[in-house]
Design a protein around this motif. Structure first.
Motif, mmCIF file in Angstrom:
data_model
loop_
_atom_site.group_PDB
_atom_site.id
_atom_site.type_symbol
_atom_site.label_atom_id
_atom_site.label_comp_id
_atom_site.label_asym_id
_atom_site.label_seq_id
_atom_site.Cartn_x
_atom_site.Cartn_y
_atom_site.Cartn_z
ATOM 1 N N ARG A 31 4.381 27.236 -39.873
ATOM 2 C CA ARG A 31 5.026 26.396 -38.862
ATOM 3 C C ARG A 31 5.376 25.027 -39.438
ATOM 4 O O ARG A 31 6.434 24.468 -39.120
ATOM 5 C CB ARG A 31 4.106 26.242 -37.647
ATOM 6 C CG ARG A 31 3.966 27.497 -36.800
ATOM 7 C CD ARG A 31 3.145 27.206 -35.556
ATOM 8 N NE ARG A 31 3.018 28.396 -34.715
ATOM 9 C CZ ARG A 31 2.337 28.428 -33.574
ATOM 10 N NH1 ARG A 31 1.730 27.308 -33.158
ATOM 11 N NH2 ARG A 31 2.267 29.529 -32.873
ATOM 12 N N LEU A 32 4.495 24.500 -40.264
ATOM 13 C CA LEU A 32 4.745 23.191 -40.858
ATOM 14 C C LEU A 32 5.948 23.229 -41.775
ATOM 15 O O LEU A 32 6.903 22.459 -41.599
ATOM 16 C CB LEU A 32 3.496 22.724 -41.622
ATOM 17 C CG LEU A 32 3.676 21.471 -42.479
ATOM 18 C CD1 LEU A 32 4.012 20.270 -41.605
ATOM 19 C CD2 LEU A 32 2.426 21.199 -43.308
ATOM 20 N N TRP A 33 5.919 24.138 -42.773
ATOM 21 C CA TRP A 33 7.013 24.084 -43.734
ATOM 22 C C TRP A 33 8.302 24.671 -43.173
ATOM 23 O O TRP A 33 9.391 24.286 -43.616
ATOM 24 C CB TRP A 33 6.629 24.711 -45.075
ATOM 25 C CG TRP A 33 5.936 26.037 -45.073
ATOM 26 C CD1 TRP A 33 4.611 26.270 -45.123
ATOM 27 C CD2 TRP A 33 6.548 27.334 -45.062
ATOM 28 N NE1 TRP A 33 4.341 27.627 -45.133
ATOM 29 C CE2 TRP A 33 5.515 28.309 -45.112
ATOM 30 C CE3 TRP A 33 7.870 27.773 -45.019
ATOM 31 C CZ2 TRP A 33 5.759 29.668 -45.108
ATOM 32 C CZ3 TRP A 33 8.116 29.138 -45.027
ATOM 33 C CH2 TRP A 33 7.061 30.065 -45.065
ATOM 34 N N LEU A 261 9.470 20.352 -49.832
ATOM 35 C CA LEU A 261 8.548 19.309 -49.394
ATOM 36 C C LEU A 261 7.495 19.869 -48.445
ATOM 37 O O LEU A 261 6.304 19.510 -48.543
ATOM 38 C CB LEU A 261 9.339 18.190 -48.712
ATOM 39 C CG LEU A 261 8.531 16.989 -48.204
ATOM 40 C CD1 LEU A 261 7.805 16.324 -49.366
ATOM 41 C CD2 LEU A 261 9.429 15.994 -47.505
ATOM 42 N N GLY A 262 7.906 20.742 -47.535
ATOM 43 C CA GLY A 262 6.939 21.338 -46.629
ATOM 44 C C GLY A 262 5.891 22.182 -47.345
ATOM 45 O O GLY A 262 4.701 22.116 -47.027
ATOM 46 N N LEU A 263 6.326 22.983 -48.311
ATOM 47 C CA LEU A 263 5.366 23.789 -49.079
ATOM 48 C C LEU A 263 4.412 22.899 -49.861
ATOM 49 O O LEU A 263 3.209 23.199 -49.963
ATOM 50 C CB LEU A 263 6.131 24.717 -50.027
ATOM 51 C CG LEU A 263 6.902 25.871 -49.374
ATOM 52 C CD1 LEU A 263 7.721 26.625 -50.410
ATOM 53 C CD2 LEU A 263 5.953 26.827 -48.661
ATOM 54 N N ALA A 264 4.943 21.811 -50.435
ATOM 55 C CA ALA A 264 4.082 20.895 -51.188
ATOM 56 C C ALA A 264 3.053 20.245 -50.268
ATOM 57 O O ALA A 264 1.863 20.147 -50.606
ATOM 58 C CB ALA A 264 4.937 19.833 -51.887
ATOM 59 N N VAL A 265 3.487 19.796 -49.100
ATOM 60 C CA VAL A 265 2.556 19.176 -48.156
ATOM 61 C C VAL A 265 1.514 20.186 -47.688
ATOM 62 O O VAL A 265 0.319 19.868 -47.587
ATOM 63 C CB VAL A 265 3.330 18.591 -46.960
ATOM 64 C CG1 VAL A 265 2.374 18.136 -45.864
ATOM 65 C CG2 VAL A 265 4.192 17.419 -47.415
ATOM 66 N N ALA A 266 1.945 21.403 -47.408
ATOM 67 C CA ALA A 266 1.006 22.436 -46.964
ATOM 68 C C ALA A 266 -0.016 22.754 -48.053
ATOM 69 O O ALA A 266 -1.213 22.907 -47.764
ATOM 70 C CB ALA A 266 1.755 23.696 -46.556
ATOM 71 N N ALA A 267 0.447 22.859 -49.306
ATOM 72 C CA ALA A 267 -0.477 23.174 -50.407
ATOM 73 C C ALA A 267 -1.473 22.049 -50.619
ATOM 74 O O ALA A 267 -2.683 22.278 -50.765
ATOM 75 C CB ALA A 267 0.317 23.450 -51.685
ATOM 76 N N VAL A 268 -0.978 20.802 -50.637
ATOM 77 C CA VAL A 268 -1.886 19.667 -50.835
ATOM 78 C C VAL A 268 -2.861 19.546 -49.671
ATOM 79 O O VAL A 268 -4.067 19.310 -49.856
ATOM 80 C CB VAL A 268 -1.077 18.364 -51.012
ATOM 81 C CG1 VAL A 268 -1.997 17.161 -51.036
ATOM 82 C CG2 VAL A 268 -0.260 18.418 -52.284
ATOM 83 N N GLY A 269 -2.361 19.719 -48.440
ATOM 84 C CA GLY A 269 -3.246 19.663 -47.288
ATOM 85 C C GLY A 269 -4.309 20.745 -47.309
ATOM 86 O O GLY A 269 -5.454 20.516 -46.917
ATOM 87 N N THR A 270 -3.932 21.921 -47.781
ATOM 88 C CA THR A 270 -4.902 23.017 -47.881
ATOM 89 C C THR A 270 -5.997 22.699 -48.884
ATOM 90 O O THR A 270 -7.183 22.928 -48.628
ATOM 91 C CB THR A 270 -4.179 24.317 -48.274
ATOM 92 O OG1 THR A 270 -3.227 24.646 -47.255
ATOM 93 C CG2 THR A 270 -5.165 25.453 -48.449
ATOM 94 N N LEU A 271 -5.609 22.166 -50.045
ATOM 95 C CA LEU A 271 -6.605 21.838 -51.068
ATOM 96 C C LEU A 271 -7.526 20.719 -50.605
ATOM 97 O O LEU A 271 -8.727 20.736 -50.874
ATOM 98 C CB LEU A 271 -5.895 21.449 -52.367
ATOM 99 C CG LEU A 271 -5.105 22.567 -53.066
ATOM 100 C CD1 LEU A 271 -4.396 22.021 -54.291
ATOM 101 C CD2 LEU A 271 -6.025 23.708 -53.464
#
Length: 518
Positions: A31-33, A261-271
């Protein structure tokens, strides 16, 4: 005896980054990305509509160079591009346009691109198409005139140098001829040798004078060819901009940028968040096996039927477990209060056939006790009124293990519990805290009901080398019936098979880490 330690980081022997878990967690945050990708698409299309490009014009100039070589890497045309963006060219173009604009400001409205080693494209913008075309023409004329002037100046300078050398040698030749005409002062071998050297020098000077004269003529002869070769080959014309094409292009670019950008934010947020999603991670952090799953709600009809069937199977399984338990059983939620309440009501309805059942609502805000009672619904009481219930009436406690929970009150909901956990809701550190607090309260965890699991998760949520939660619950009941203060734990032996070891209840703890120190 089994000793445990509390840690929220990766195990000593595990990988620092679980790519499988990362991919699953990023996919769950689609949903985010997807929202960011859609936002980028809309912004790109809006930019094309709200900020249309300025009117522009283009022209092409063929530039001839004296130093042209077949293997030229484009150095000469790049020099021409930079010469185009000089105040001298800009000033001459403004003079032709009779514009009071400053050359420095005008230079921001045009540019050049080297298409080949000899083809220069000039781009100019303006307030209208006519102004842009006029600017492109003025720039092309100014550049051609400047280039021709530089060629002529270079040819004149070269010819002048060659003619100056020729004149100097003519003066020297005149001196040699004068010396030859006067003749030797006296006869003899030395006089004869001197005359021979003068004749040789005269012949050399004559040859060099003719050579310099020829080179000077060639320098001037080559100039007209270069001048004629430098010309405008494509007349200035306005560039037509297609709004739909520009909108589609900008929207595609915005979509890609937003998605990345959405995938990057999601990946960083997950980590950073470290929220377990896979079955094996949730089971390992809670120290209890995943015994059932329940998909999240869906607006699709065929998925609704599938979810109702899954809830019916879950209710039947939990009812079988509760009927076989001599102690009270509770449902404790983490990130799934609504689903936990519905499961509790379904379970109470299933158990109503065996006798009266009351649901003790200890959820934040008394969500079940405050709801409208319908005919056929089980009795729901708040936690304060639970003491007034009859001892012969079966109780089904519903509570929460979210941050802010009153841990000491959970033991009054039931000596055994089923954790209803939404995948990806709690962090690994908080799952460890829940397992630790339940063990301190001597609340046996029958298992974990996973809400909203990842449909592509193929990991095993059963703890094969940890505490067997089902056996532990049975042993707890036996120990309490016999009046003994013992609990059973299952420990893996060298051959990988579990063995049971009797421990004091105070030492029977849910493992706080993925690995146990043996």
């Amino acid at each position: 005896m089994t000793t445990t330690s509390t840690t929220s980081g990766p195990s000593a022997g595990g990988p620092l980054l679980d790519l499988h878990a990362l991919v699953v967690a990023v996919r769950r945050r689609r949903r985010l990305w997807c929202s960011m990708a859609l936002l980028g698409l809309l912004v790109g299309a809006a930019v094309a509509v709200l900020l249309p490009p300025q009117p522009s014009a283009v022209t092409k100039v063929l530039v001839a160079h004296k130093e042209d070589q077949p293997n030229d890497p484009g150095t000469l045309i790049r020099t021409d591009v930079e010469l185009l963006r000089t105040t001298r060219i800009a000033d001459k173009a403004l003079q032709a346009l009779k514009s009071p604009e400053k050359p420095e400001d005008f230079m921001q409205d045009y540019g050049g691109v080297g298409l080949t080693n000899n083809l220069l494209q000039i781009n100019a913008t303006g307030d209208s198409d006519a102004q842009a075309v006029a600017r492109a023409k003025a720039l092309a004329d100014a550049f051609v005139a400047d280039h021709v002037k530089r060629i002529q100046q270079a040819a004149d300078a070269e010819a002048k140098t060659l003619l100056a050398q020729r004149d100097r040698m003519r003066d020297e030749l005149a001196q040699v001829n004068k010396a030859i005409g006067e003749g030797p002062p006296k006869s003899g071998p030395k006089a004869s040798a001197s005359m021979e050297s003068l004749f040789a020098r005269r012949a050399e000077l004559t040859s060099r004078i003719a050579d310099f004269g020829q080179r000077a003529a060639e320098a001037r002869i080559g100039t007209p060819q270069l001048v004629a070769g430098t010309q405008i080959v494509d007349a200035p014309r306005a560039v037509r901009h297609s709004l739909p094409k520009t909108a589609v292009t900008n929207a595609a670019i915005g979509l890609v940028l937003g998605l990345v950008l959405g995938l990057a934010v999601a990946a960083v947020g997950t980590l950073v968040a470290d929220r377990p999603v896979l079955r094996r991670e949730i089971a390992a952090n809670l120290g209890a096996s995943v015994i059932a799953e329940l998909p999240r709600r869906s607006p699709l009809l065929w998925r609704r039927r599938r979810i109702r069937a899954a809830r019916a199977r879950l209710t039947t399984s939990l009812a079988r477990t509760v009927r076989g338990s001599a102690e009270g059983v509770s449902l404790l939620e983490l990130g799934s209060a609504r689903s936990t309440g519905e499961i509790a009501l379904d379970l109470a309805g299933e158990l109503a056939a065996d006798g009266p059942v009351s649901v003790v609502d200890a959820l934040p805000g008394s969500q079940l006790a405050g709801r409208r009672h319908k005919p056929g619904d089980p009795t729901v009481v708040s936690g304060e009124r639970a003491a007034a219930l009859s001892p012969q009436e079966r109780r089904l406690g519903v509570g929460s293990v979210a941050p802010g929970t009153a841990w000491t009150d959970l033991q009054y909901l039931g000596a055994q519990t089923v954790l209803v956990v939404r995948a990806g809701h709690g962090s690994a550190a908080w799952l460890h805290t829940v397992a630790r607090q339940l063990a301190d309260q001597r609340i046996a965890v029958i298992g974990v009901v996973l809400i909203d699991p990842d449909p592509r998760d193929r990991t095993d949520g059963t703890l094969w080398d940890g505490l067997n939660t089902a056996l532990r619950g049975q042993n707890e009941r036996l120990a309490r019936q016999n009046g003994g203060g013992t609990s059973h734990a299952v420990q893996a032996v060298g051959d990988g098979r579990p063995r049971t070891e009797r421990l004091p209840i105070s030492a029977a703890r849910v493992p706080d880490s993925d690995q146990e120190a043996r």
